[in-house]
Design an enzyme around this catalytic site. Sequence first.
Site, PDB file in Angstrom:
ATOM      1  N   CYS A   1       0.776  -1.232   0.000  1.00 25.34           N
ATOM      2  CA  CYS A   1       0.000   0.000   0.000  1.00 25.34           C
ATOM      3  C   CYS A   1       0.810   1.285   0.000  1.00 25.34           C
ATOM      4  CB  CYS A   1      -0.985   0.018   1.140  1.00 25.34           C
ATOM      5  SG  CYS A   1      -2.651  -0.243   0.498  1.00 25.34           S
TER       6      CYS A   1
HETATM    7  N1  GLN Z   1      -2.749  -6.188  -3.826  1.00 26.07           N
HETATM    8  C1  GLN Z   1      -1.478  -6.087  -3.175  1.00 26.07           C
HETATM    9  C2  GLN Z   1      -1.302  -7.071  -2.046  1.00 26.07           C
HETATM   10  O1  GLN Z   1      -2.193  -7.741  -1.632  1.00 26.07           O
HETATM   11  C3  GLN Z   1      -1.242  -4.665  -2.713  1.00 26.07           C
HETATM   12  C4  GLN Z   1      -2.235  -4.252  -1.722  1.00 26.07           C
HETATM   13  C5  GLN Z   1      -2.299  -2.773  -1.458  1.00 26.07           C
HETATM   14  O2  GLN Z   1      -1.756  -1.922  -2.151  1.00 26.07           O
HETATM   15  N2  GLN Z   1      -3.043  -2.477  -0.470  1.00 26.07           N
HETATM   16  O3  GLN Z   1      -0.242  -7.172  -1.540  1.00 26.07           O
END
Ligand code: GLN
Length: 255
Positions: free
Chosen positions: A2
């Site tokens: 994130c």
């Molecule tokens: N989809 C990615 C993961 O599960 C990144 C998640 C995100 O950016 N919150 O790691």
Amino acid sequence: MCRHLAYLGPPTSLAELLLSPAHGLLRQSWAPRRQRNGTMNADGFGAGWYAPGDPVPARYRRAVPMWADASFADVARVTTSTAVLAAVRSATPGTTPDEAAAAPYRDGRWLFSHNGRVDGWPGSVAALAAQLPPVRLLSLEARVDSALLWALVQERLAAGDSAADALAAVVEGLSNTTTGRFNLLLTDGTTIAATAAGDTLCWRSDGAGTVVASEPSDDAPGWHRVPDGSVLTATRNDVEVRPLSVPARTRPDLP
Ligand code: GLN
């Protein structure tokens, strides 16, 4: 992931880059300031960096929060590099929980991270998976939407695209097949490419090097916000931003 960050510049320690800044990735793992989705990034973290004389970057990845790994703080203090890509993770539900899913992902000299999600994972991915040869699908680094996006980028790189062209082509293609947030980040240790497609992205470039990051690491001047719906290319001394041919999100940008 994130929140993510890439760096090119004079040799700097991972601690100076990631841990010491008042609002660096360490702080962003529990108190991000501009994150649009989720409040913490406690589902793991990773750092990749390039060492002199070896084109393949090293990685340190864990499934625990960055703040909970005292060994990383110790290693980061004495590890210096001119090129780094790091991320803190907030996992998409239903994805691999272990460190295999923590960015950066790697292929040869490339390091990759994805901030965002493919909506409807995993039920929604048939059209994306159909674009990949079986060998690429079977080589996914983890059972996670980000690894599928990385496989799509790898296909473009293997076809000869530049870093920025590969990311742009994948994000533009995604907008025809699915919805989601697709902030991608890619480096080979000399160039950084990144997309702003659904979440925040900024950059700073000065004598201390070039940083491309989900959000500023400090309140010092020099940070530039990347408009949503853009692809960025950066070197040590230069940053270029151009529009993607996808509609920019309408949500107003945070300060
Ligand atoms: N989809 C990615 C993961 O599960 C990144 C998640 C995100 O950016 N919150 O790691």
